[in-house]
Design a protein around this motif. Structure first.
Motif, PDB file in Angstrom:
ATOM      1  N   ARG A  49       0.841  -1.203   0.000  1.00  0.00           N
ATOM      2  CA  ARG A  49       0.000   0.000   0.000  1.00  0.00           C
ATOM      3  C   ARG A  49       0.875   1.252   0.000  1.00  0.00           C
ATOM      4  NH1 ARG A  49      -2.959  -2.892   3.808  1.00  0.00           N
ATOM      5  NH2 ARG A  49      -2.432  -1.479   5.526  1.00  0.00           N
ATOM      6  N   PHE A 108       2.374   1.723  -3.503  1.00  0.00           N
ATOM      7  CA  PHE A 108       1.326   2.232  -4.385  1.00  0.00           C
ATOM      8  C   PHE A 108       1.050   3.697  -4.097  1.00  0.00           C
ATOM      9  CE2 PHE A 108      -3.279   2.958  -5.053  1.00  0.00           C
ATOM     10  CZ  PHE A 108      -3.323   2.782  -6.417  1.00  0.00           C
ATOM     11  N   HIS A 109       0.929   4.022  -2.841  1.00  0.00           N
ATOM     12  CA  HIS A 109       0.634   5.396  -2.461  1.00  0.00           C
ATOM     13  C   HIS A 109       1.743   6.343  -2.915  1.00  0.00           C
ATOM     14  CE1 HIS A 109      -0.047   8.868   0.261  1.00  0.00           C
ATOM     15  NE2 HIS A 109      -1.303   8.579   0.029  1.00  0.00           N
ATOM     16  N   VAL A 117       1.304   7.009  -6.499  1.00  0.00           N
ATOM     17  CA  VAL A 117       0.155   7.855  -6.805  1.00  0.00           C
ATOM     18  C   VAL A 117       0.484   9.321  -6.550  1.00  0.00           C
ATOM     19  CG1 VAL A 117      -2.175   8.479  -6.065  1.00  0.00           C
ATOM     20  CG2 VAL A 117      -1.608   6.094  -6.440  1.00  0.00           C
TER      21      VAL A 117
END
Lengths: 107, 107
Positions: free
Chosen positions: A21, A24-25, A28
């Motif tokens: 996570r 991914f963050h 982003v």
DNA sequence: ATTAAAAGCAACCAAATAGTTGCATTAATT
DNA sequence: AATTAATGCAACTATTTGGTTGCTTTTAAT
């Protein structure tokens, strides 16, 4: 229909790990393609560890990879999260459950 | 702050497994407390297998258990899913990403 | 009082997971 | 041409996971 289910499972599995996570963050918010080494510099685990996580994210469709020369540029793709959004959205009717169930029984 | 993070990890882990999602879903739609044996009858795995999944769901706060006599009545509690909803909600801005990023850059 | 049902506990197992290290390959740089 | 950087590949390890079976305990039913 089977492959759609598999894909959902892959997405849920991909976001189950906190490090994934975070990766991914990071992608982003960076909102720019980043090569693997650059990503791995932001984490305490080894580059190969990060590579494995990226593979899992890619299989879930949450990361796209564009190879340019010796580098592999990763970008986050949040679209598959819509499946999670829809899944969890079903249960939001039950968040104030006592109330809603009462309504259901009355209605 | 650490225990909140742990709890989030537990929730993500709990919903990562398809069988656990099914168990949870069955309890939600049943909207009535069900003892473990009755739940396990709906699945192909053994009662102990189901028990383990229920324990994981309970640790995540997604199931509450009320012991009555020799039975343990399970009810689904969707509240912790709000954390998942909020997590995934952050990324919905990026679903139509090209457009939104353009907006961000312009705005 | 006996029997049957619901569940817990413990040990076990195979496979998956998250991580590591070492080495090879490919592509830039100097 | 030699070096360095970015990555892949493979093997290995420890832990977790999802599942099992066997047995015990507790509670309800006959």
């Amino acid at each position: 229909m089977k492959s759609a289910n598999q894909r959902i499972n892959q997405v849920f599995k991909a976001i189950a790990d906190p490090t994934r996570r975070e990766i991914f963050h990071a992608l982003v918010v960076a909102s720019v393609a980043m090569p693997i080494t650059q990503i791995s510099e932001q984490f305490d685990i080894s580059r190969q560890g990060v590579t494995k996580h990226i593979k899992t994210l890619e299989e879930a469709g949450l990361i796209n990879i564009d190879t340019k020369g010796r580098e592999r540029f990763c970008t986050a793709d949040p679209k598959p999260l819509k499946m999670v959004f829809d899944w969890v959205g079903f249960y939001d009717k039950f968040w104030d459950d006592a109330l809603n169930r009462l309504d259901d029984h009355l209605g």
